[in-house]
Enzyme design. Structure first.
Site, PDB file in Angstrom:
ATOM      1  N   ASP A 173     -18.249  24.939 -10.556  1.00  0.00           N
ATOM      2  CA  ASP A 173     -17.734  23.664  -9.968  1.00  0.00           C
ATOM      3  C   ASP A 173     -16.632  23.990  -8.921  1.00  0.00           C
ATOM      4  O   ASP A 173     -16.623  23.239  -7.742  1.00  0.00           O
ATOM      5  CB  ASP A 173     -17.110  22.663 -10.982  1.00  0.00           C
ATOM      6  CG  ASP A 173     -18.195  22.308 -12.104  1.00  0.00           C
ATOM      7  OD1 ASP A 173     -19.502  22.778 -11.800  1.00  0.00           O
ATOM      8  OD2 ASP A 173     -18.190  21.471 -13.131  1.00  0.00           O
ATOM      9  N   TYR A 216     -27.056  22.034 -25.840  1.00  0.00           N
ATOM     10  CA  TYR A 216     -26.385  23.114 -24.933  1.00  0.00           C
ATOM     11  C   TYR A 216     -25.836  24.250 -25.777  1.00  0.00           C
ATOM     12  O   TYR A 216     -25.978  25.370 -25.354  1.00  0.00           O
ATOM     13  CB  TYR A 216     -25.316  22.235 -23.969  1.00  0.00           C
ATOM     14  CG  TYR A 216     -24.460  23.415 -23.176  1.00  0.00           C
ATOM     15  CD1 TYR A 216     -25.192  23.321 -21.815  1.00  0.00           C
ATOM     16  CD2 TYR A 216     -23.251  23.530 -23.389  1.00  0.00           C
ATOM     17  CE1 TYR A 216     -24.291  24.387 -21.053  1.00  0.00           C
ATOM     18  CE2 TYR A 216     -22.621  24.580 -22.700  1.00  0.00           C
ATOM     19  CZ  TYR A 216     -23.222  24.754 -21.426  1.00  0.00           C
ATOM     20  OH  TYR A 216     -22.599  25.591 -20.550  1.00  0.00           O
ATOM     21  N   HIS A 247     -28.502  27.260 -16.235  1.00  0.00           N
ATOM     22  CA  HIS A 247     -27.972  27.876 -17.340  1.00  0.00           C
ATOM     23  C   HIS A 247     -28.035  29.402 -17.225  1.00  0.00           C
ATOM     24  O   HIS A 247     -28.072  30.191 -18.256  1.00  0.00           O
ATOM     25  CB  HIS A 247     -29.006  27.807 -18.482  1.00  0.00           C
ATOM     26  CG  HIS A 247     -29.023  26.346 -19.320  1.00  0.00           C
ATOM     27  ND1 HIS A 247     -28.210  26.099 -20.487  1.00  0.00           N
ATOM     28  CD2 HIS A 247     -29.189  25.092 -18.992  1.00  0.00           C
ATOM     29  CE1 HIS A 247     -28.313  24.664 -20.726  1.00  0.00           C
ATOM     30  NE2 HIS A 247     -28.830  24.089 -19.752  1.00  0.00           N
ATOM     31  N   LEU A 260     -22.118  15.439 -10.848  1.00  0.00           N
ATOM     32  CA  LEU A 260     -21.749  15.835  -9.353  1.00  0.00           C
ATOM     33  C   LEU A 260     -20.394  16.481  -9.216  1.00  0.00           C
ATOM     34  O   LEU A 260     -19.984  16.718  -8.230  1.00  0.00           O
ATOM     35  CB  LEU A 260     -22.087  14.859  -8.230  1.00  0.00           C
ATOM     36  CG  LEU A 260     -23.384  14.359  -8.087  1.00  0.00           C
ATOM     37  CD1 LEU A 260     -23.566  12.981  -7.202  1.00  0.00           C
ATOM     38  CD2 LEU A 260     -24.311  15.502  -7.492  1.00  0.00           C
TER      39      LEU A 260
HETATM   40  P1  ADP Z   1     -18.331  15.127 -13.644  1.00  0.00           P
HETATM   41  O1  ADP Z   1     -17.252  16.247 -13.444  1.00  0.00           O
HETATM   42  O2  ADP Z   1     -19.669  15.833 -13.807  1.00  0.00           O
HETATM   43  O3  ADP Z   1     -18.021  14.053 -12.781  1.00  0.00           O
HETATM   44  P2  ADP Z   1     -16.446  14.895 -15.973  1.00  0.00           P
HETATM   45  O4  ADP Z   1     -16.562  14.525 -17.356  1.00  0.00           O
HETATM   46  O5  ADP Z   1     -16.474  16.531 -16.084  1.00  0.00           O
HETATM   47  O6  ADP Z   1     -17.755  14.675 -15.311  1.00  0.00           O
HETATM   48  O7  ADP Z   1     -15.169  14.729 -15.047  1.00  0.00           O
HETATM   49  C1  ADP Z   1     -15.175  13.052 -15.074  1.00  0.00           C
HETATM   50  C2  ADP Z   1     -13.670  12.846 -15.359  1.00  0.00           C
HETATM   51  O8  ADP Z   1     -12.737  13.415 -14.219  1.00  0.00           O
HETATM   52  C3  ADP Z   1     -13.291  11.495 -15.416  1.00  0.00           C
HETATM   53  O9  ADP Z   1     -13.589  11.047 -16.636  1.00  0.00           O
HETATM   54  C4  ADP Z   1     -11.796  11.324 -15.146  1.00  0.00           C
HETATM   55  O10 ADP Z   1     -11.261  11.904 -16.059  1.00  0.00           O
HETATM   56  C5  ADP Z   1     -11.763  12.522 -14.003  1.00  0.00           C
HETATM   57  N1  ADP Z   1     -11.818  11.910 -12.710  1.00  0.00           N
HETATM   58  C6  ADP Z   1     -12.762  12.378 -11.687  1.00  0.00           C
HETATM   59  N2  ADP Z   1     -12.617  11.619 -10.617  1.00  0.00           N
HETATM   60  C7  ADP Z   1     -11.411  10.673 -11.005  1.00  0.00           C
HETATM   61  C8  ADP Z   1     -10.625   9.912 -10.033  1.00  0.00           C
HETATM   62  N3  ADP Z   1     -11.113   9.449  -8.844  1.00  0.00           N
HETATM   63  N4  ADP Z   1      -9.441   9.265 -10.720  1.00  0.00           N
HETATM   64  C9  ADP Z   1      -9.243   9.372 -11.912  1.00  0.00           C
HETATM   65  N5  ADP Z   1      -9.906  10.288 -12.710  1.00  0.00           N
HETATM   66  C10 ADP Z   1     -10.850  11.429 -12.136  1.00  0.00           C
HETATM   67 MG    MG Z   2     -16.919  18.075 -14.566  1.00  0.00          MG
END
Ligand code: ADP
Ligand code: MG
Length: 413
Positions: free
Chosen positions: A191, A241, A40, A131
């Site tokens: 990120d 948050y 944070h 992640l």
């Molecule tokens: P995090 O970044 O913590 O994993 P987020 O909600 O920020 O979670 O991002 C996840 C989103 O990113 C998924 O719901 C999808 O929309 C997109 N995403 C990530 N990897 C893929 C992939 N291999 N194919 C399609 N969409 C993806």
């Molecule tokens: Mg994300």
């Protein structure tokens, strides 16, 4: 040992041929990331340490003769098609927003992309587990378009000879803008920065205010970075948050008269000494929130020094101190996260661990002696299952390189 992207690369290329026929011309890989210290602190203009990990997203692609774009996700078994002349938003939450957002932001940065393209995506970062699968997708796709030389005025050679990473940092900001303004997620720079700047065996440092950054060795052999997912729901975290953000802004504003500023004050501009002097006059909850953020910044400073002097044990202790500060002062832990930390602390090879990301649910991250990683995972799994009746998901990761590309036609980068 097989590289993390080997089987993803095979999946992406097979899907490419099945979807579009023929072969892709280029391949790119970009990792996910985990926060190691600095919880944070990002939106408070503070300091963070992270590592890119050996889970990520592979994209393979080739140019088209038109402005049309076709992108297929192997993970979601879904195809998105659009035209570069009119990059419209799909519905909120759709994965295609990430793809279109990258094209939109690159266009906004350098002008219209040279041509359309066809691409397939395959990733092994668990989606939504903290992640950063989203940044790894963004960074990998952007790197793929760089490999295809689609970005006007920014050749692939410019990125290859980019010293000292000025273009990478610009690209990280462009991708953050894409996530903030096109996808509609109000995240910080960590990120995208981590996915682009990662280095095998190294932790990353970022000052979120000045963007000063560094790569720091985690030792030889580097410890494993083990992420344990408590499998508890994140829903609560959203409201909390925003509440914590507001609390931090409010307490920062009480220092307005003491700090030279233009516009809004960031909590990280307040020193621990100033906080100490003001302590009796501050709201009892607000001052503990501030103590967490300012002491986290301090722990990051010490963490950088510890890694510079090769003291990974000291770094691990700072991570564990970070968890205590989150739990007691910032109050963003939970019984499940505390149970996971308790299980980790007595498991073999543990060097330090803390909750990561927003908190209240989700994951903890631990540094663990690499040769004891499997044993650590086994012990944590059974201890957490015993105390909560839930099997945690355990990801044994290692610090990995940031985004890079390969030319599938010529071979090599
Ligand atoms: P995090 O970044 O913590 O994993 P987020 O909600 O920020 O979670 O991002 C996840 C989103 O990113 C998924 O719901 C999808 O929309 C997109 N995403 C990530 N990897 C893929 C992939 N291999 N194919 C399609 N969409 C993806
Ligand atoms: Mg994300």
């Amino acid at each position: 040992m097989a590289a993390w992207w080997d089987s993803l690369s095979a999946q992406a290329q097979a899907a490419f041929t099945a979807q579009f026929g023929g072969e892709a011309a280029v391949l790119s890989c970009a990792p996910g990331r985990v926060e190691l210290l600095g919880n944070h602190t990002d939106y408070n203009g503070g300091l963070v340490m992270s590592a890119a990990v050996d889970r990520g997203t592979v994209v393979v692609a080739r140019r088209t003769q038109s402005q049309d774009v076709r992108v297929f996700s192997v993970n979601l078994n879904d195809l998105d098609t659009f035209c570069l002349d009119a990059i419209n938003k799909t519905e909120l939450g759709a994965w295609s927003r990430y793809v279109r957002g990258v094209c939109w932001a690159l266009t906004d940065w350098c002008g219209p992309l040279a041509t359309g393209f066809e691409a397939t995506i395959a990733g092994n970062v668990p989606l939504g587990a903290g992640l950063s699968s989203s940044a790894s997708l963004q960074a990998s796709l952007a790197w793929c378009l760089i490999q295809l030389d689609l970005i006007p005025g920014r050749s692939r050679h410019d990125f290859e000879s980019d010293q000292p990473d000025l273009l990478r940092m610009e690209l990280a900001r462009v991708l953050r803008r894409s996530e903030n303004e096109f996808v509609g997620v109000g995240s910080g720079l960590l990120d995208q920065f981590s996915s682009l700047f990662g280095r095998a065996g190294h932790a990353l440092f970022l000052d979120c205010d000045t963007l000063v950054h560094d790569r720091l060795p985690l030792g030889n052999p580097p410890p494993a970075i083990i992420v344990c997912d408590s499998k508890t729901s994140r829903r609560l975290a959203d409201g909390m948050y925003n509440q914590r953000r507001a609390e931090c802004e409010k307490v920062a504003a009480t220092f307005t008269d003491q700090i030279p500023h233009r516009g809004e004050i960031r909590l990280s501009w307040v020193s621990l000494e100033q906080l100490e002097r003001a302590w009796p006059s501050l709201d009892p909850i607000a001052r503990r929130r501030a103590r967490h953020v300012l002491s986290e910044n301090e722990r990051v400073r010490f963490g950088v020094e510890a890694l510079k002097s090769g003291d990974v044990l000291a770094f691990g202790r700072l991570m564990s101190a970070s968890h205590v500060s989150s739990r007691d002062d910032f109050e963003n832990s939970s019984p499940a996260l505390d149970a996971l930390i308790e299980a980790a602390q007595t498991a073999p090879g543990f060097l330090g661990g803390k909750l990561c990301g927003a908190g209240w649910a989700g994951c903890i991250v631990n540094l663990v002696r690499s040769e004891q990683a499997d044993e650590f995972a086994r012990v944590v799994c059974s201890a957490y299952a015993d105390s909560t009746d839930t099997i945690p998901e355990i990801h044994i990761c290692h610090a990995a390189d940031g985004a890079f590309g390969l030319d599938l036609v010529r071979g090599g980068p």
